[in-house]
Design a protein around this motif. Structure first.
Motif, PDB file in Angstrom:
ATOM      1  N   GLY A 137     -91.449 -52.816  -2.598  1.00  0.00           N
ATOM      2  CA  GLY A 137     -92.287 -53.785  -3.262  1.00  0.00           C
ATOM      3  C   GLY A 137     -92.280 -53.523  -4.634  1.00  0.00           C
ATOM      4  O   GLY A 137     -92.313 -52.145  -5.057  1.00  0.00           O
ATOM      5  N   GLU A 138     -92.115 -54.328  -5.674  1.00  0.00           N
ATOM      6  CA  GLU A 138     -92.403 -54.238  -7.031  1.00  0.00           C
ATOM      7  C   GLU A 138     -93.519 -54.648  -7.571  1.00  0.00           C
ATOM      8  O   GLU A 138     -94.052 -55.920  -7.034  1.00  0.00           O
ATOM      9  N   PHE A 139     -94.493 -54.002  -8.429  1.00  0.00           N
ATOM     10  CA  PHE A 139     -95.878 -54.724  -8.961  1.00  0.00           C
ATOM     11  C   PHE A 139     -96.255 -53.821 -10.051  1.00  0.00           C
ATOM     12  O   PHE A 139     -95.627 -52.810 -10.303  1.00  0.00           O
ATOM     13  N   ASP A 140     -97.151 -54.333 -10.445  1.00  0.00           N
ATOM     14  CA  ASP A 140     -97.777 -53.567 -11.909  1.00  0.00           C
ATOM     15  C   ASP A 140     -99.399 -53.386 -11.272  1.00  0.00           C
ATOM     16  O   ASP A 140     -99.930 -54.140 -10.574  1.00  0.00           O
ATOM     17  N   ILE A 168     -92.538 -49.295  -8.222  1.00  0.00           N
ATOM     18  CA  ILE A 168     -91.634 -49.790  -7.273  1.00  0.00           C
ATOM     19  C   ILE A 168     -91.816 -48.857  -5.936  1.00  0.00           C
ATOM     20  O   ILE A 168     -91.652 -47.554  -6.330  1.00  0.00           O
ATOM     21  N   PHE A 169     -92.374 -49.280  -4.635  1.00  0.00           N
ATOM     22  CA  PHE A 169     -92.550 -48.536  -3.308  1.00  0.00           C
ATOM     23  C   PHE A 169     -91.614 -49.024  -2.381  1.00  0.00           C
ATOM     24  O   PHE A 169     -91.176 -50.065  -2.154  1.00  0.00           O
ATOM     25  N   VAL A 170     -90.910 -47.816  -1.649  1.00  0.00           N
ATOM     26  CA  VAL A 170     -90.397 -48.146  -0.603  1.00  0.00           C
ATOM     27  C   VAL A 170     -91.136 -47.777   0.710  1.00  0.00           C
ATOM     28  O   VAL A 170     -91.344 -46.389   0.668  1.00  0.00           O
ATOM     29  N   SER A 193     -92.785 -43.266   3.123  1.00  0.00           N
ATOM     30  CA  SER A 193     -92.873 -43.847   1.939  1.00  0.00           C
ATOM     31  C   SER A 193     -92.405 -43.156   0.698  1.00  0.00           C
ATOM     32  O   SER A 193     -92.859 -41.831   0.434  1.00  0.00           O
ATOM     33  N   ARG A 194     -91.716 -43.938  -0.260  1.00  0.00           N
ATOM     34  CA  ARG A 194     -91.460 -43.046  -1.497  1.00  0.00           C
ATOM     35  C   ARG A 194     -91.838 -44.005  -2.803  1.00  0.00           C
ATOM     36  O   ARG A 194     -91.494 -45.355  -2.732  1.00  0.00           O
ATOM     37  N   ASP A 195     -92.740 -43.445  -3.245  1.00  0.00           N
ATOM     38  CA  ASP A 195     -93.728 -44.118  -4.233  1.00  0.00           C
ATOM     39  C   ASP A 195     -93.006 -43.700  -5.730  1.00  0.00           C
ATOM     40  O   ASP A 195     -93.426 -42.901  -6.211  1.00  0.00           O
ATOM     41  N   TYR A 196     -92.425 -44.756  -6.297  1.00  0.00           N
ATOM     42  CA  TYR A 196     -91.739 -44.457  -7.727  1.00  0.00           C
ATOM     43  C   TYR A 196     -92.752 -45.164  -8.446  1.00  0.00           C
ATOM     44  O   TYR A 196     -92.465 -46.469  -9.214  1.00  0.00           O
ATOM     45  N   ALA A 197     -93.719 -44.471  -8.952  1.00  0.00           N
ATOM     46  CA  ALA A 197     -94.702 -44.990 -10.074  1.00  0.00           C
ATOM     47  C   ALA A 197     -94.444 -44.552 -11.056  1.00  0.00           C
ATOM     48  O   ALA A 197     -93.967 -43.511 -11.409  1.00  0.00           O
ATOM     49  N   ASP A 198     -95.061 -44.864 -12.047  1.00  0.00           N
ATOM     50  CA  ASP A 198     -94.803 -44.638 -13.801  1.00  0.00           C
ATOM     51  C   ASP A 198     -95.839 -43.595 -14.056  1.00  0.00           C
ATOM     52  O   ASP A 198     -96.729 -44.016 -14.791  1.00  0.00           O
ATOM     53  N   HIS A 199     -95.547 -42.266 -13.369  1.00  0.00           N
ATOM     54  CA  HIS A 199     -96.481 -41.299 -14.010  1.00  0.00           C
ATOM     55  C   HIS A 199     -96.428 -41.046 -15.501  1.00  0.00           C
ATOM     56  O   HIS A 199     -97.385 -40.394 -15.820  1.00  0.00           O
TER      57      HIS A 199
END
Length: 293
Positions: A238-241, A257-259, A270-276
């Protein structure tokens, strides 16, 4: 027939071989390339010639691609690739090892749309660009627009899509006590773009993790959610803001974007590719994040 995987493999080969001028032939004339997490604000490029103008000559780096994981999706034009780039910044001699996730839409053997998420911070550090990075955030502003109303869900709440929706909207609703219940007792959650982050391996780990929301006074809304169903029935991407405030900050917006792997209605991975990086800049914690490299 040239498949999206074929195109990704050829793109990877040309990048790692530093054949920069040959990359653009893989893109359609009207291709769109987006970098939703590029600091200090997201970027969008339209057209092959625009790409050539902005990226001709490539990066002054040497790197290899590793740990490639390709997700086919129920849309035959679309794949999602997770991978690492490990290499050296040639100007400084410093090494880097960064995570990446890339969504490619390929039509008639050419990339027509790409959304590229990279772990920019370690690369910028290897290029000795941290001071310039911090200065860039002092003047950059991402445009904020009103968050559209939340769409009604039609997904089975126990399905991977339904669980994904409950996760992101649970954050928006501030359901910090309920969110850990979306995870299996034993799970595996990572944050590839957060330096020094530990793997969360249990529901209890998640219970502790989600306390950040209440402590940090996180007030987020979800916008632009797009869920990609993969050929693995347990996995959705999922892609989201998120748009909102945290810890008394000004309003900001970050892309993610999370897998997720969901089994029997619970998240088992879950692999959470957040914009840290953007979150840290917006909340005045950029130096703290950099110190974790």
């Amino acid at each position: 027939m040239t498949t999206p995987r074929d195109v990704f493999d050829e793109l990877s080969e040309r990048v790692t071989a530093r054949r920069w001028d040959e990359i653009f032939a893989l893109y359609a004339e009207d291709a769109v390339v987006e970098n939703p997490q590029r600091p200090p604000v997201p970027s969008r490029y339209e057209g092959r010639e625009t790409l050539r103008k902005n990226f001709g000559g490539g990066l002054n780096v040497r790197m290899d691609r590793a740990d490639v994981l390709i997700h086919g999706t129920t849309d035959p034009e679309v794949i999602v690739a997770e991978y690492r780039n490990a290499g050296e910044a040639l100007d400084t001699g410093k090494s880097f090892d960064i995570a990446n996730i890339q969504l490619l839409r390929v039509r008639d053997g050419l990339i027509v749309h790409s959304r590229d998420y990279h772990d920019y911070l370690p690369l910028i550090a290897a290029q000795d660009g941290l001071e310039q990075l911090k200065k860039s955030y002092e003047t950059a502003e991402r445009e904020l627009t009103p968050v559209p109303p939340r769409p009604a869900s039609t997904a089975d709440p126990k399905s991977p899509r339904g669980v994904f929706e409950r996760l992101v909207y649970g954050v928006a609703d501030g359901d910090w006590a309920g969110l850990p219940e979306l995870y299996a007792e034993e799970t595996h959650v990572t944050h590839p773009f957060l330096p020094g982050s530990a793997t969360l391996k249990s529901r209890e780990d998640l219970r502790e993790h989600f306390k950040f929301g209440e402590r940090g006074e996180v007030r987020f809304q979800v916008r632009d959610l797009v869920i990609h169903e993969t050929l693995d029935p347990e996995v959705v991407i999922g892609e989201f803001d998120y748009q909102g405030t945290a810890g008394g900050s000004a309003e900001f917006r970050v892309s993610n974007i999370f897998v997720l792997r969901v089994r029997d209605g619970l998240i088992v991975g879950s692999r959470d590719y957040a914009d840290h990086l953007a979150i840290a800049a917006a909340t005045g914690r950029l130096d703290e994040l950099i110190s974790k490299l």
